[in-house]
Design a protein around this motif. Sequence first.
Motif, PDB file in Angstrom:
ATOM      1  N   ARG A  90     -38.077 -21.880   4.029  1.00 21.84           N
ATOM      2  CA  ARG A  90     -39.089 -21.488   3.084  1.00 21.84           C
ATOM      3  C   ARG A  90     -40.342 -22.524   3.692  1.00 21.84           C
ATOM      4  O   ARG A  90     -41.279 -22.717   2.697  1.00 21.84           O
ATOM      5  N   THR A 125     -33.421 -21.233   2.409  1.00 22.64           N
ATOM      6  CA  THR A 125     -33.016 -22.544   2.658  1.00 22.64           C
ATOM      7  C   THR A 125     -34.224 -23.548   2.831  1.00 22.64           C
ATOM      8  O   THR A 125     -35.417 -23.241   3.277  1.00 22.64           O
ATOM      9  N   ALA A 126     -33.900 -24.615   2.420  1.00 22.37           N
ATOM     10  CA  ALA A 126     -34.910 -25.808   2.480  1.00 22.37           C
ATOM     11  C   ALA A 126     -34.763 -26.547   4.177  1.00 22.37           C
ATOM     12  O   ALA A 126     -35.571 -27.210   4.744  1.00 22.37           O
ATOM     13  N   GLY A 127     -33.760 -26.063   4.710  1.00 20.86           N
ATOM     14  CA  GLY A 127     -33.535 -26.412   6.017  1.00 20.86           C
ATOM     15  C   GLY A 127     -33.942 -25.540   7.174  1.00 20.86           C
ATOM     16  O   GLY A 127     -34.688 -24.938   7.139  1.00 20.86           O
ATOM     17  N   PRO A 128     -33.468 -25.823   8.269  1.00 22.39           N
ATOM     18  CA  PRO A 128     -33.719 -24.902   9.534  1.00 22.39           C
ATOM     19  C   PRO A 128     -33.116 -23.406   9.435  1.00 22.39           C
ATOM     20  O   PRO A 128     -32.381 -23.398   8.819  1.00 22.39           O
TER      21      PRO A 128
ATOM     22  N   VAL B  46     -25.898 -20.775   0.401  1.00 25.53           N
ATOM     23  CA  VAL B  46     -26.602 -21.967   1.104  1.00 25.53           C
ATOM     24  C   VAL B  46     -26.674 -23.192  -0.067  1.00 25.53           C
ATOM     25  O   VAL B  46     -26.890 -22.871  -1.144  1.00 25.53           O
ATOM     26  N   GLU B  47     -26.470 -24.282   0.467  1.00 18.47           N
ATOM     27  CA  GLU B  47     -26.366 -25.413  -0.467  1.00 18.47           C
ATOM     28  C   GLU B  47     -27.650 -25.691  -1.287  1.00 18.47           C
ATOM     29  O   GLU B  47     -28.697 -25.565  -0.532  1.00 18.47           O
ATOM     30  N   VAL B  49     -29.195 -23.676  -3.216  1.00 17.84           N
ATOM     31  CA  VAL B  49     -29.474 -22.283  -3.363  1.00 17.84           C
ATOM     32  C   VAL B  49     -28.452 -21.580  -4.481  1.00 17.84           C
ATOM     33  O   VAL B  49     -28.715 -20.968  -5.596  1.00 17.84           O
ATOM     34  N   THR B 125     -25.827 -28.925  11.560  1.00 16.39           N
ATOM     35  CA  THR B 125     -27.370 -28.838  11.300  1.00 16.39           C
ATOM     36  C   THR B 125     -28.085 -29.926  10.642  1.00 16.39           C
ATOM     37  O   THR B 125     -27.171 -30.755   9.971  1.00 16.39           O
ATOM     38  N   ALA B 126     -29.242 -30.083  10.803  1.00 11.41           N
ATOM     39  CA  ALA B 126     -29.834 -31.202  10.115  1.00 11.41           C
ATOM     40  C   ALA B 126     -30.202 -31.024   8.684  1.00 11.41           C
ATOM     41  O   ALA B 126     -30.702 -31.746   7.824  1.00 11.41           O
ATOM     42  N   GLY B 127     -30.004 -29.638   8.335  1.00 12.82           N
ATOM     43  CA  GLY B 127     -30.224 -29.186   6.761  1.00 12.82           C
ATOM     44  C   GLY B 127     -29.048 -29.104   6.025  1.00 12.82           C
ATOM     45  O   GLY B 127     -28.020 -29.765   6.241  1.00 12.82           O
ATOM     46  N   PRO B 128     -29.231 -28.128   5.112  1.00  9.10           N
ATOM     47  CA  PRO B 128     -27.896 -28.130   4.006  1.00  9.10           C
ATOM     48  C   PRO B 128     -26.859 -27.282   4.638  1.00  9.10           C
ATOM     49  O   PRO B 128     -27.028 -26.436   5.589  1.00  9.10           O
ATOM     50  N   VAL B 130     -24.558 -24.349   5.064  1.00 10.38           N
ATOM     51  CA  VAL B 130     -24.632 -22.863   5.088  1.00 10.38           C
ATOM     52  C   VAL B 130     -23.115 -22.129   5.190  1.00 10.38           C
ATOM     53  O   VAL B 130     -22.574 -22.541   6.231  1.00 10.38           O
TER      54      VAL B 130
END
Lengths: 315, 315
Positions: A90, A125-128, B46-47, B49, B125-128, B130
Motif C-alpha cells: 500500500r 499488504t503492509a509489507g513487500p 494476508v496477515e 488483512v 519475507t520482511a513483511g507479514p 502471506v
Amino acid sequence: MLGEFDFIARHFQPLAGAGSLDLRDDCALLDCPAGEEIALSTDTMVENVHFLPDDPPETLGRKLLRCNLSDLAAMGAKPHAYTLNITVPRDGMHDDAWFGAFSSGLKADQQRFGVTLLGGDTTSTAGPLVLSATVFGRLRKGCALRRNGARSGDSLWVTGTIGDAALGLLVLQGVLCDPTGFLAERYRIPQPRTGLALNGIVSAAMDISDGLVQDCGHMARESRVALEFVASAVPASEAASASGEQWLERRLTGGDDYELLLACPHQNEHALQMACATGNVPVHRIGRVISGSGVRVLAADGSLMRMEKGGWQHF
Amino acid sequence: MLGEFDFIARHFQPLAGAGSLDLRDDCALLDCPAGEEIALSTDTMVENVHFLPDDPPETLGRKLLRCNLSDLAAMGAKPHAYTLNITVPRDGMHDDAWFGAFSSGLKADQQRFGVTLLGGDTTSTAGPLVLSATVFGRLRKGCALRRNGARSGDSLWVTGTIGDAALGLLVLQGVLCDPTGFLAERYRIPQPRTGLALNGIVSAAMDISDGLVQDCGHMARESRVALEFVASAVPASEAASASGEQWLERRLTGGDDYELLLACPHQNEHALQMACATGNVPVHRIGRVISGSGVRVLAADGSLMRMEKGGWQHF
C-alpha cells in the motif's frame, strides 16, 4: 487506485484465455485432452528476496512465469496456462503505470511461450510485493520426465551454458564487469528450455535452479546413484569465460541457470543431440552416472575438486 | 530454523497425495478422467488483512482451503487437490510448533473434504505472512455451474443462513455479544457447500463471499437481469436473530458467508429442494429474477430498502 473489478478489467482481462471465463466466475476451467495429464509448477517471488524494488516491472512477471516454465520443460510438458496471485504494497508505488508495464511483460511472454492467464487473486499488504504463479502444462499420460530415473552407466548432460546468472548477479552488485550486458540479462530473464522432445530419450531430467552442484545432488539422491562431472567440461558462455578461472566454483554452485540437467543412456545419446539440435538448444556432455551416492566434481587432471558451497538454499 | 528440505519433509510431505511425486520433483501431475474437466480457484490471505497474527494457526490453512472449496462448490465441482504457497516472516514467531499446528489444521480438512496437497513453494519475507492456495476439483465436461445463467422468471435461493460471519467479526471486535460463540465460529471457519448435486437443476450459482447484496449484483450483471429479494425472507441463524433487527443491513451486505446464491427455473424447484435435503443443506427461497439490471431489496411491505453499503471491496 481503481476498484478491484476495474483493475482486473484493465490489466488482466486482456491476458485471459480459454477456460478463464473472462476472470468473472468463481472458478476457471482447465481442459485435459484424452490420453494426456497436466503438469503444474508453482513459485513465489518476494520483493527484496527474489527481486529488487527498482527492477523494471516488465521483467518481474516474465521472470516468475519463466521459472515455472523451466519446471515444465524439465518434465517434458507443453505450456498451456497459468494463474497469478499478486499481493501489492500500500505504498502507492505500484500504480496504474506500474501494472501496465508489469502486464505488458506478461503479454509478451504469453505469446512467446503459448500460455494464457486462467485466473488469480489480488490482495494488499503492509509489507513487500509478493508474486505467486502456478503454471500448467500438458503431456502424454505416464511420460513425464522425472529426476529419479538416472542409472549407473548413463552419461550426464546440460543444455546451454552454466553460471551466467550467478556471475550476472555479481555484475549487478558491482563485483564483476561485463560490458556486453549478457551476464546481467541471463540473471534477469531466464530462458526456459521448453519445446524439447526428450520424452523416451533421457532417463532423468530436472532444471538447474539451485546451482549445478546442488541440483546434481538432488538428482543423485532421488535416483540413488552418484553423479560425476568434469568442471572444465561444463559449458561456459563467452562472457563467463572472460570473467576468468577464479569464478569457476561460483559458476558451478550459483543458482538461476534454468538450463536442464539430463541423464542419458548411451544408446540414446545421438537421439538426445538430434532432439536438441531440432530445438536449436546447445547440449553438452559433462560427466556420467555411477553407482554410489553424492556428487563428484573432477578437475581436468582427474583429481577431486572441493567445493566450499553446495549451492543456493532457498529458505 | 530447519533447512528447506527438512522443513518440507516434516510439515508438508505428510499432506502430499497422488500426483505430488512426494513434493520432490520439478512439477506435480494432475490427472483428469475422460469426460471430465478441472475447475480451479485460487485465493491469497494476508496477515492483518484477512486474519490476525494471533489467530490460531490451525484455523488459517483451513480458512484458506475452505474459501477456495466454496468456489468449487459454486461451480458444482468435486474437490480433488490443492497447492500451497507460503511466504513466512523472518520474525521467528512462525517456528516449528507454529507450522505443526498449521499443517494439523490442513490435515483435518484434507480428510473432511477429500483433498490432498499437490505441491507448493515456501519463501521468506520482511513483511507479514502471506498464504496462497489453488484448489482443483473435477466435474463433467460442459456441466460447470455459472453465475451468468439466471433468467427472468427464475426464483432466487440461498443455502444456510446469511450474515453470521459479518456479525461474528463484530463479536470479535467487541461490538456485539454472542455467548454461544456461534457467530465468531462462522467468521473463523467457513463451511463450504461442497457435495451438492445441483448441475442440471439450477440456472446460475455463485458463492456469497462479498456480501449478499454485492454478490446478487455480480450475478445480475453477468446474467444481464435484475435480482429482487425480500430482506425478511433471507434466513437468519438463531444467534443472528438474537442480535436484533438493527443489524439487518450489516447481515445483507457483510462478507464471508460462503453460502451459495442460486437461481432456479420454477419447474426445478422441487429438485433443488430434494438435492439440498439429500446433502443435508438448508435452502430458502428469498426472491426472484426479473428483467432489467441491478439488485432490489424489498422490505416486508414491498417497499424498496436503501442500502448504505453495497458490500465488501477487496482491494
